[in-house]
Design an enzyme around this catalytic site. Structure first.
Site, mmCIF file in Angstrom:
data_model
loop_
_atom_site.group_PDB
_atom_site.id
_atom_site.type_symbol
_atom_site.label_atom_id
_atom_site.label_comp_id
_atom_site.label_asym_id
_atom_site.label_seq_id
_atom_site.Cartn_x
_atom_site.Cartn_y
_atom_site.Cartn_z
ATOM 1 N N LEU A 185 0.811 -1.176 0.114
ATOM 2 C CA LEU A 185 0.028 -0.129 0.096
ATOM 3 C C LEU A 185 0.836 1.015 0.108
ATOM 4 O O LEU A 185 1.921 1.357 0.700
ATOM 5 C CB LEU A 185 -0.896 0.063 1.263
ATOM 6 C CG LEU A 185 -1.861 -1.216 1.190
ATOM 7 C CD1 LEU A 185 -2.737 -1.223 2.823
ATOM 8 C CD2 LEU A 185 -2.739 -1.343 0.014
ATOM 9 N N HIS A 223 -3.521 4.189 -2.308
ATOM 10 C CA HIS A 223 -4.456 3.427 -1.678
ATOM 11 C C HIS A 223 -5.077 4.189 -0.253
ATOM 12 O O HIS A 223 -6.283 4.030 0.022
ATOM 13 C CB HIS A 223 -3.833 2.038 -1.087
ATOM 14 C CG HIS A 223 -3.255 1.192 -2.230
ATOM 15 N ND1 HIS A 223 -1.788 1.166 -2.345
ATOM 16 C CD2 HIS A 223 -3.789 0.451 -3.184
ATOM 17 C CE1 HIS A 223 -1.734 0.312 -3.449
ATOM 18 N NE2 HIS A 223 -2.822 -0.196 -3.838
ATOM 19 N N GLN A 236 -5.674 -12.606 -12.366
ATOM 20 C CA GLN A 236 -5.317 -11.512 -13.332
ATOM 21 C C GLN A 236 -3.893 -11.485 -13.946
ATOM 22 O O GLN A 236 -3.564 -10.265 -14.387
ATOM 23 C CB GLN A 236 -5.696 -10.107 -12.690
ATOM 24 C CG GLN A 236 -4.983 -9.619 -11.541
ATOM 25 C CD GLN A 236 -5.654 -8.760 -10.787
ATOM 26 O OE1 GLN A 236 -6.848 -8.595 -10.111
ATOM 27 N NE2 GLN A 236 -5.289 -7.242 -10.753
ATOM 28 N N GLN A 277 -10.121 -0.278 -15.752
ATOM 29 C CA GLN A 277 -10.419 -1.357 -14.682
ATOM 30 C C GLN A 277 -11.685 -0.792 -14.117
ATOM 31 O O GLN A 277 -12.807 -1.310 -13.791
ATOM 32 C CB GLN A 277 -9.330 -1.497 -13.585
ATOM 33 C CG GLN A 277 -9.826 -1.992 -12.311
ATOM 34 C CD GLN A 277 -8.760 -2.662 -11.396
ATOM 35 O OE1 GLN A 277 -7.739 -3.516 -11.671
ATOM 36 N NE2 GLN A 277 -8.477 -1.831 -10.257
ATOM 37 N N SER A 335 2.383 0.165 -6.806
ATOM 38 C CA SER A 335 3.289 -0.611 -6.199
ATOM 39 C C SER A 335 4.296 -1.116 -6.908
ATOM 40 O O SER A 335 5.438 -1.417 -6.462
ATOM 41 C CB SER A 335 2.323 -1.897 -5.643
ATOM 42 O OG SER A 335 1.018 -1.481 -5.003
#
Ligand code: AMP
Length: 283
Positions: free
Chosen positions: A36, A40, A64, A156, A189
């Site tokens: 995170l 986030h 995914q 997304q 990330s």
């Protein structure tokens, strides 16, 4: 250090959420893959504005990732993440293991057409079925009233909205703006993979996209402007561009000047794939 309550099974998650609902609390969910960062944290803050209680899932979703991708080396740092969530005020962390999410014999997959077509799908054909399937499961497991997703992963976000619309999933999807570093680089990330020299190059992507967006808003020929943007990105030190495209902002269909638009990009720097997107200014 303050940490949220941690549950790792569907049954414990449901007990915790039911207890909240019995008390009349509304619930917002923030799905993540962990590692995170401030992006986030901004979603948790938005969740706490929208609802009384916030549950954050941390699950690196194997469905995914393609076999060639970075599933094994994806950063995992649960203790640090729990401290971050405690500080941000999240109430519950849901950390299911792989077998909890996909027990032996699991075989379902959700196909979302529309906004999932093209862009990421041209390069990661497995990606959105993996995302749609895990997000549907998370929503059925946690039954949140709201779920917060970052505009950082704009395609997304569009796919998750479509998932809820098409399958009548009663979760309100809230988009949150992309959090960037002081140089405009979208936090991710995967930025942890970048060397110091690569970081300098990575920070140029948003600037090139911003210039291209301004050119498009000024009436530049989209095909020429987008090709120039790809050449400039490679000239700036990226190894390869998967795509730089302009799309209609809601459907991700064809964009033409005058429509609300988004410029979306994916490019490789060494072994790291970066994605970003920006609004095309309306003139
Ligand atoms: P991830 O853990 O990368 O799967 O991301 C989990 C959620 O955080 C997704 O909704 C992402 O869009 C969102 N997110 C990731 N990076 C950022 C960022 N820099 N700003 C805002 N949201 C982000």
């Amino acid at each position: 250090m303050k940490q949220p309550v941690v549950v790792s099974t569907v049954s414990d998650l449901r007990k915790a959420v039911s207890a909240w609902k019995r008390k009349g609390f509304s619930v917002a969910m923030v799905p993540t893959m962990g590692a995170l960062h401030d992006g986030h944290v901004s979603l948790v803050e938005k969740a706490l504005e929208a609802a009384d209680r916030c549950v954050v899932s941390i699950f690196v979703n194997p469905k995914q990732f393609a076999p060639t991708e970075d599933l094994d080396k994806y950063p995992r740092q649960l203790e640090r993440d729990l401290n971050t969530l405690g500080k941000a005020g999240a109430h519950l962390a849901y950390t299911p293991g792989g077998a909890e999410m996909y027990p032996e014999g699991f075989d379902a997959s959700i196909h979302i057409g529309g906004p999932s077509q093209g862009l990421e799908t041209d390069f990661r054909p497995q990606f959105f079925a993996g995302v749609a399937t895990v997000v549907a499961k998370l929503f059925l497991q946690a039954t949140p009233d709201y779920a917060i997703f970052g505009e950082k992963d704009y395609q997304q976000l569009c796919v998750v909205k479509k998932l809820c619309r098409d399958l009548d999933i009663p979760v309100e999807i809230v988009g949150a703006p992309t959090v960037r570093d002081a140089f405009g680089l979208a936090m991710s990330s995967r930025n942890a993979y970048l060397s110091t020299a690569e970081l300098v190059v990575a920070r140029k992507l948003n600037l090139i996209m911003r210039e291209t967006g301004a050119e498009l808003a000024d009436g530049a020929n989209p095909e020429i402007a987008l090709q120039q943007a790809k050449d400039t990105v490679v000239g700036a030190g990226f190894d390869r561009v998967d795509y730089i495209a302009a799309r209609e902002a809601g459907t991700l269909g064809h964009w033409r000047p005058g429509l609300p638009g988004r410029i979306l990009a994916a490019a490789w720097l060494g072994r790291t794939r970066l994605i970003d997107n920006l609004d095309i200014p309306q003139t």
